[in-house]
Scaffold this motif. Structure first.
Motif, PDB file in Angstrom:
ATOM      1  N   GLN A 187       0.922  -1.074   0.032  1.00  0.00           N
ATOM      2  CA  GLN A 187       0.009   0.050   0.013  1.00  0.00           C
ATOM      3  C   GLN A 187       0.932   1.267  -0.118  1.00  0.00           C
ATOM      4  N   GLN A 188       1.994   1.350   0.670  1.00  0.00           N
ATOM      5  CA  GLN A 188       2.896   2.390   0.700  1.00  0.00           C
ATOM      6  C   GLN A 188       3.610   2.366  -0.659  1.00  0.00           C
ATOM      7  N   LYS A 190       2.332   1.587  -3.422  1.00  0.00           N
ATOM      8  CA  LYS A 190       1.290   2.171  -4.166  1.00  0.00           C
ATOM      9  C   LYS A 190       1.040   3.573  -4.235  1.00  0.00           C
ATOM     10  N   GLU A 191       0.981   4.152  -3.065  1.00  0.00           N
ATOM     11  CA  GLU A 191       0.924   5.647  -2.816  1.00  0.00           C
ATOM     12  C   GLU A 191       2.041   6.306  -3.408  1.00  0.00           C
ATOM     13  N   ASN A 195       0.473   8.243  -6.460  1.00  0.00           N
ATOM     14  CA  ASN A 195      -0.013   9.511  -5.710  1.00  0.00           C
ATOM     15  C   ASN A 195       1.037  10.414  -5.262  1.00  0.00           C
ATOM     16  N   ARG A 197       2.914  10.328  -2.634  1.00  0.00           N
ATOM     17  CA  ARG A 197       2.679  10.909  -1.179  1.00  0.00           C
ATOM     18  C   ARG A 197       2.923   9.685  -0.250  1.00  0.00           C
ATOM     19  N   VAL A 198       3.184  10.051   1.018  1.00  0.00           N
ATOM     20  CA  VAL A 198       2.968   8.580   2.066  1.00  0.00           C
ATOM     21  C   VAL A 198       2.283   9.259   3.229  1.00  0.00           C
ATOM     22  N   ARG A 199       1.691   8.172   4.083  1.00  0.00           N
ATOM     23  CA  ARG A 199       1.189   8.593   5.155  1.00  0.00           C
ATOM     24  C   ARG A 199       2.292   8.570   6.491  1.00  0.00           C
ATOM     25  N   TRP A 205      -0.723  13.019   5.545  1.00  0.00           N
ATOM     26  CA  TRP A 205       0.038  12.446   4.276  1.00  0.00           C
ATOM     27  C   TRP A 205       0.931  13.542   3.920  1.00  0.00           C
ATOM     28  N   SER A 207       3.618  14.744   0.851  1.00  0.00           N
ATOM     29  CA  SER A 207       4.403  14.542  -0.834  1.00  0.00           C
ATOM     30  C   SER A 207       5.740  13.984  -0.524  1.00  0.00           C
TER      31      SER A 207
END
Length: 239
Positions: A187-188, A190-191, A195, A197-199, A205, A207
């Motif tokens: 999931q990380q 993919k983001e 996108n 970005r990272v949580r 979030w 950039s």
């Protein structure tokens, strides 16, 4: 997107991980690994066509190079040059060129925010071989100074590490600072890929743009994660 991994650290996972990565950051012996292990990793990388780079660290085998040190700039330059020279000699043994340099552990994290440490690493690389690529944490001091100094910089993101709101890697002392669950890691990835970005650990979030993704070779699930990320990259092939 390129996938890289830290190897040659005595874990014995090289043969299982190398088929699934594009670049190997190989220990220079001061935080882990032996000359024979380093040499064998270079040889296997050559056989598989995987790019090799030096992974220099603080002189800190007791703590796997993950304890911060405070040294004068001139001593840091000497420390890096010593390791680059040793690694290059083993690359020459196999007639396979070193292509990049990625600092390890605490040295990497300090260089990401300390201009003096970053400048010393850059000075060493330029003195040794200014055509070497520099792998540095995305949007870090090391990345910015490396570009300013004329080095080819690959900004790096981590598939298996949590980030803070400032864009730094979360301390390994924190719970879940290292991601080992395949679904979380993918999931990380993919983001980051789709996108940019990272949580963060604060559940916000930020950039994050990157040229290369890193997976650590010493984790208990490293082989499974490397294979899963490689397959994801092959299938997704994002623009």
């Amino acid at each position: 997107m390129e996938l890289n991994c830290d190897l040659g650290e005595g874990t014995g996972t090289e043969a299982s991980i190398l088929p699934f990565i594009h670049a190997a950051n190989i220990s220079c012996g001061l935080h882990a690994g032996s000359p024979v292990e380093i040499s064998n990793t270079i040889a296997l990388a050559k056989k598989l066509g995987v790019q090799v780079g030096a992974h220099p660290s603080w002189n800190d085998r007791a703590n796997f190079g993950r304890t911060e040190q405070q040294l004068p700039a001139a001593e840091i330059v000497s420390l890096i040059l010593y390791q680059l020279g040793a690694f290059d000699a083993l690359c020459r043994q196999h007639n396979y060129p070193m292509k990049h340099v990625k600092p390890h552990g605490a040295l990497y994290n300090q260089a990401a925010k300390d201009p003096m440490v970053a400048a010393a690493i850059i000075t060493a690389i330029k003195s040794f071989n200014p055509t070497l690529q520099l792998y540095a944490l995305s949007n870090s001091v090391l990345a910015k100074l490396g570009k300013k100094a004329g080095l080819t910089v690959k900004e790096e993101a981590f598939a298996d590490r949590r980030y803070t709101a400032s864009g730094e890697l979360a301390s390994r002392q924190l719970a879940n600072a290292v991601l080992q669950n395949k679904e979380e890691v993918l999931q990380q990835v993919k983001e980051i890929l789709l996108n940019q970005r990272v949580r963060t650990t604060e559940e916000n979030w930020i950039s994050l743009k990157a040229d290369t993704l890193c997976i650590h070779g010493d984790g208990s699930t490293a082989v499974e994660l490397a294979k899963s990320i490689y397959e994801f990259l092959q299938l997704s092939n994002p623009a």
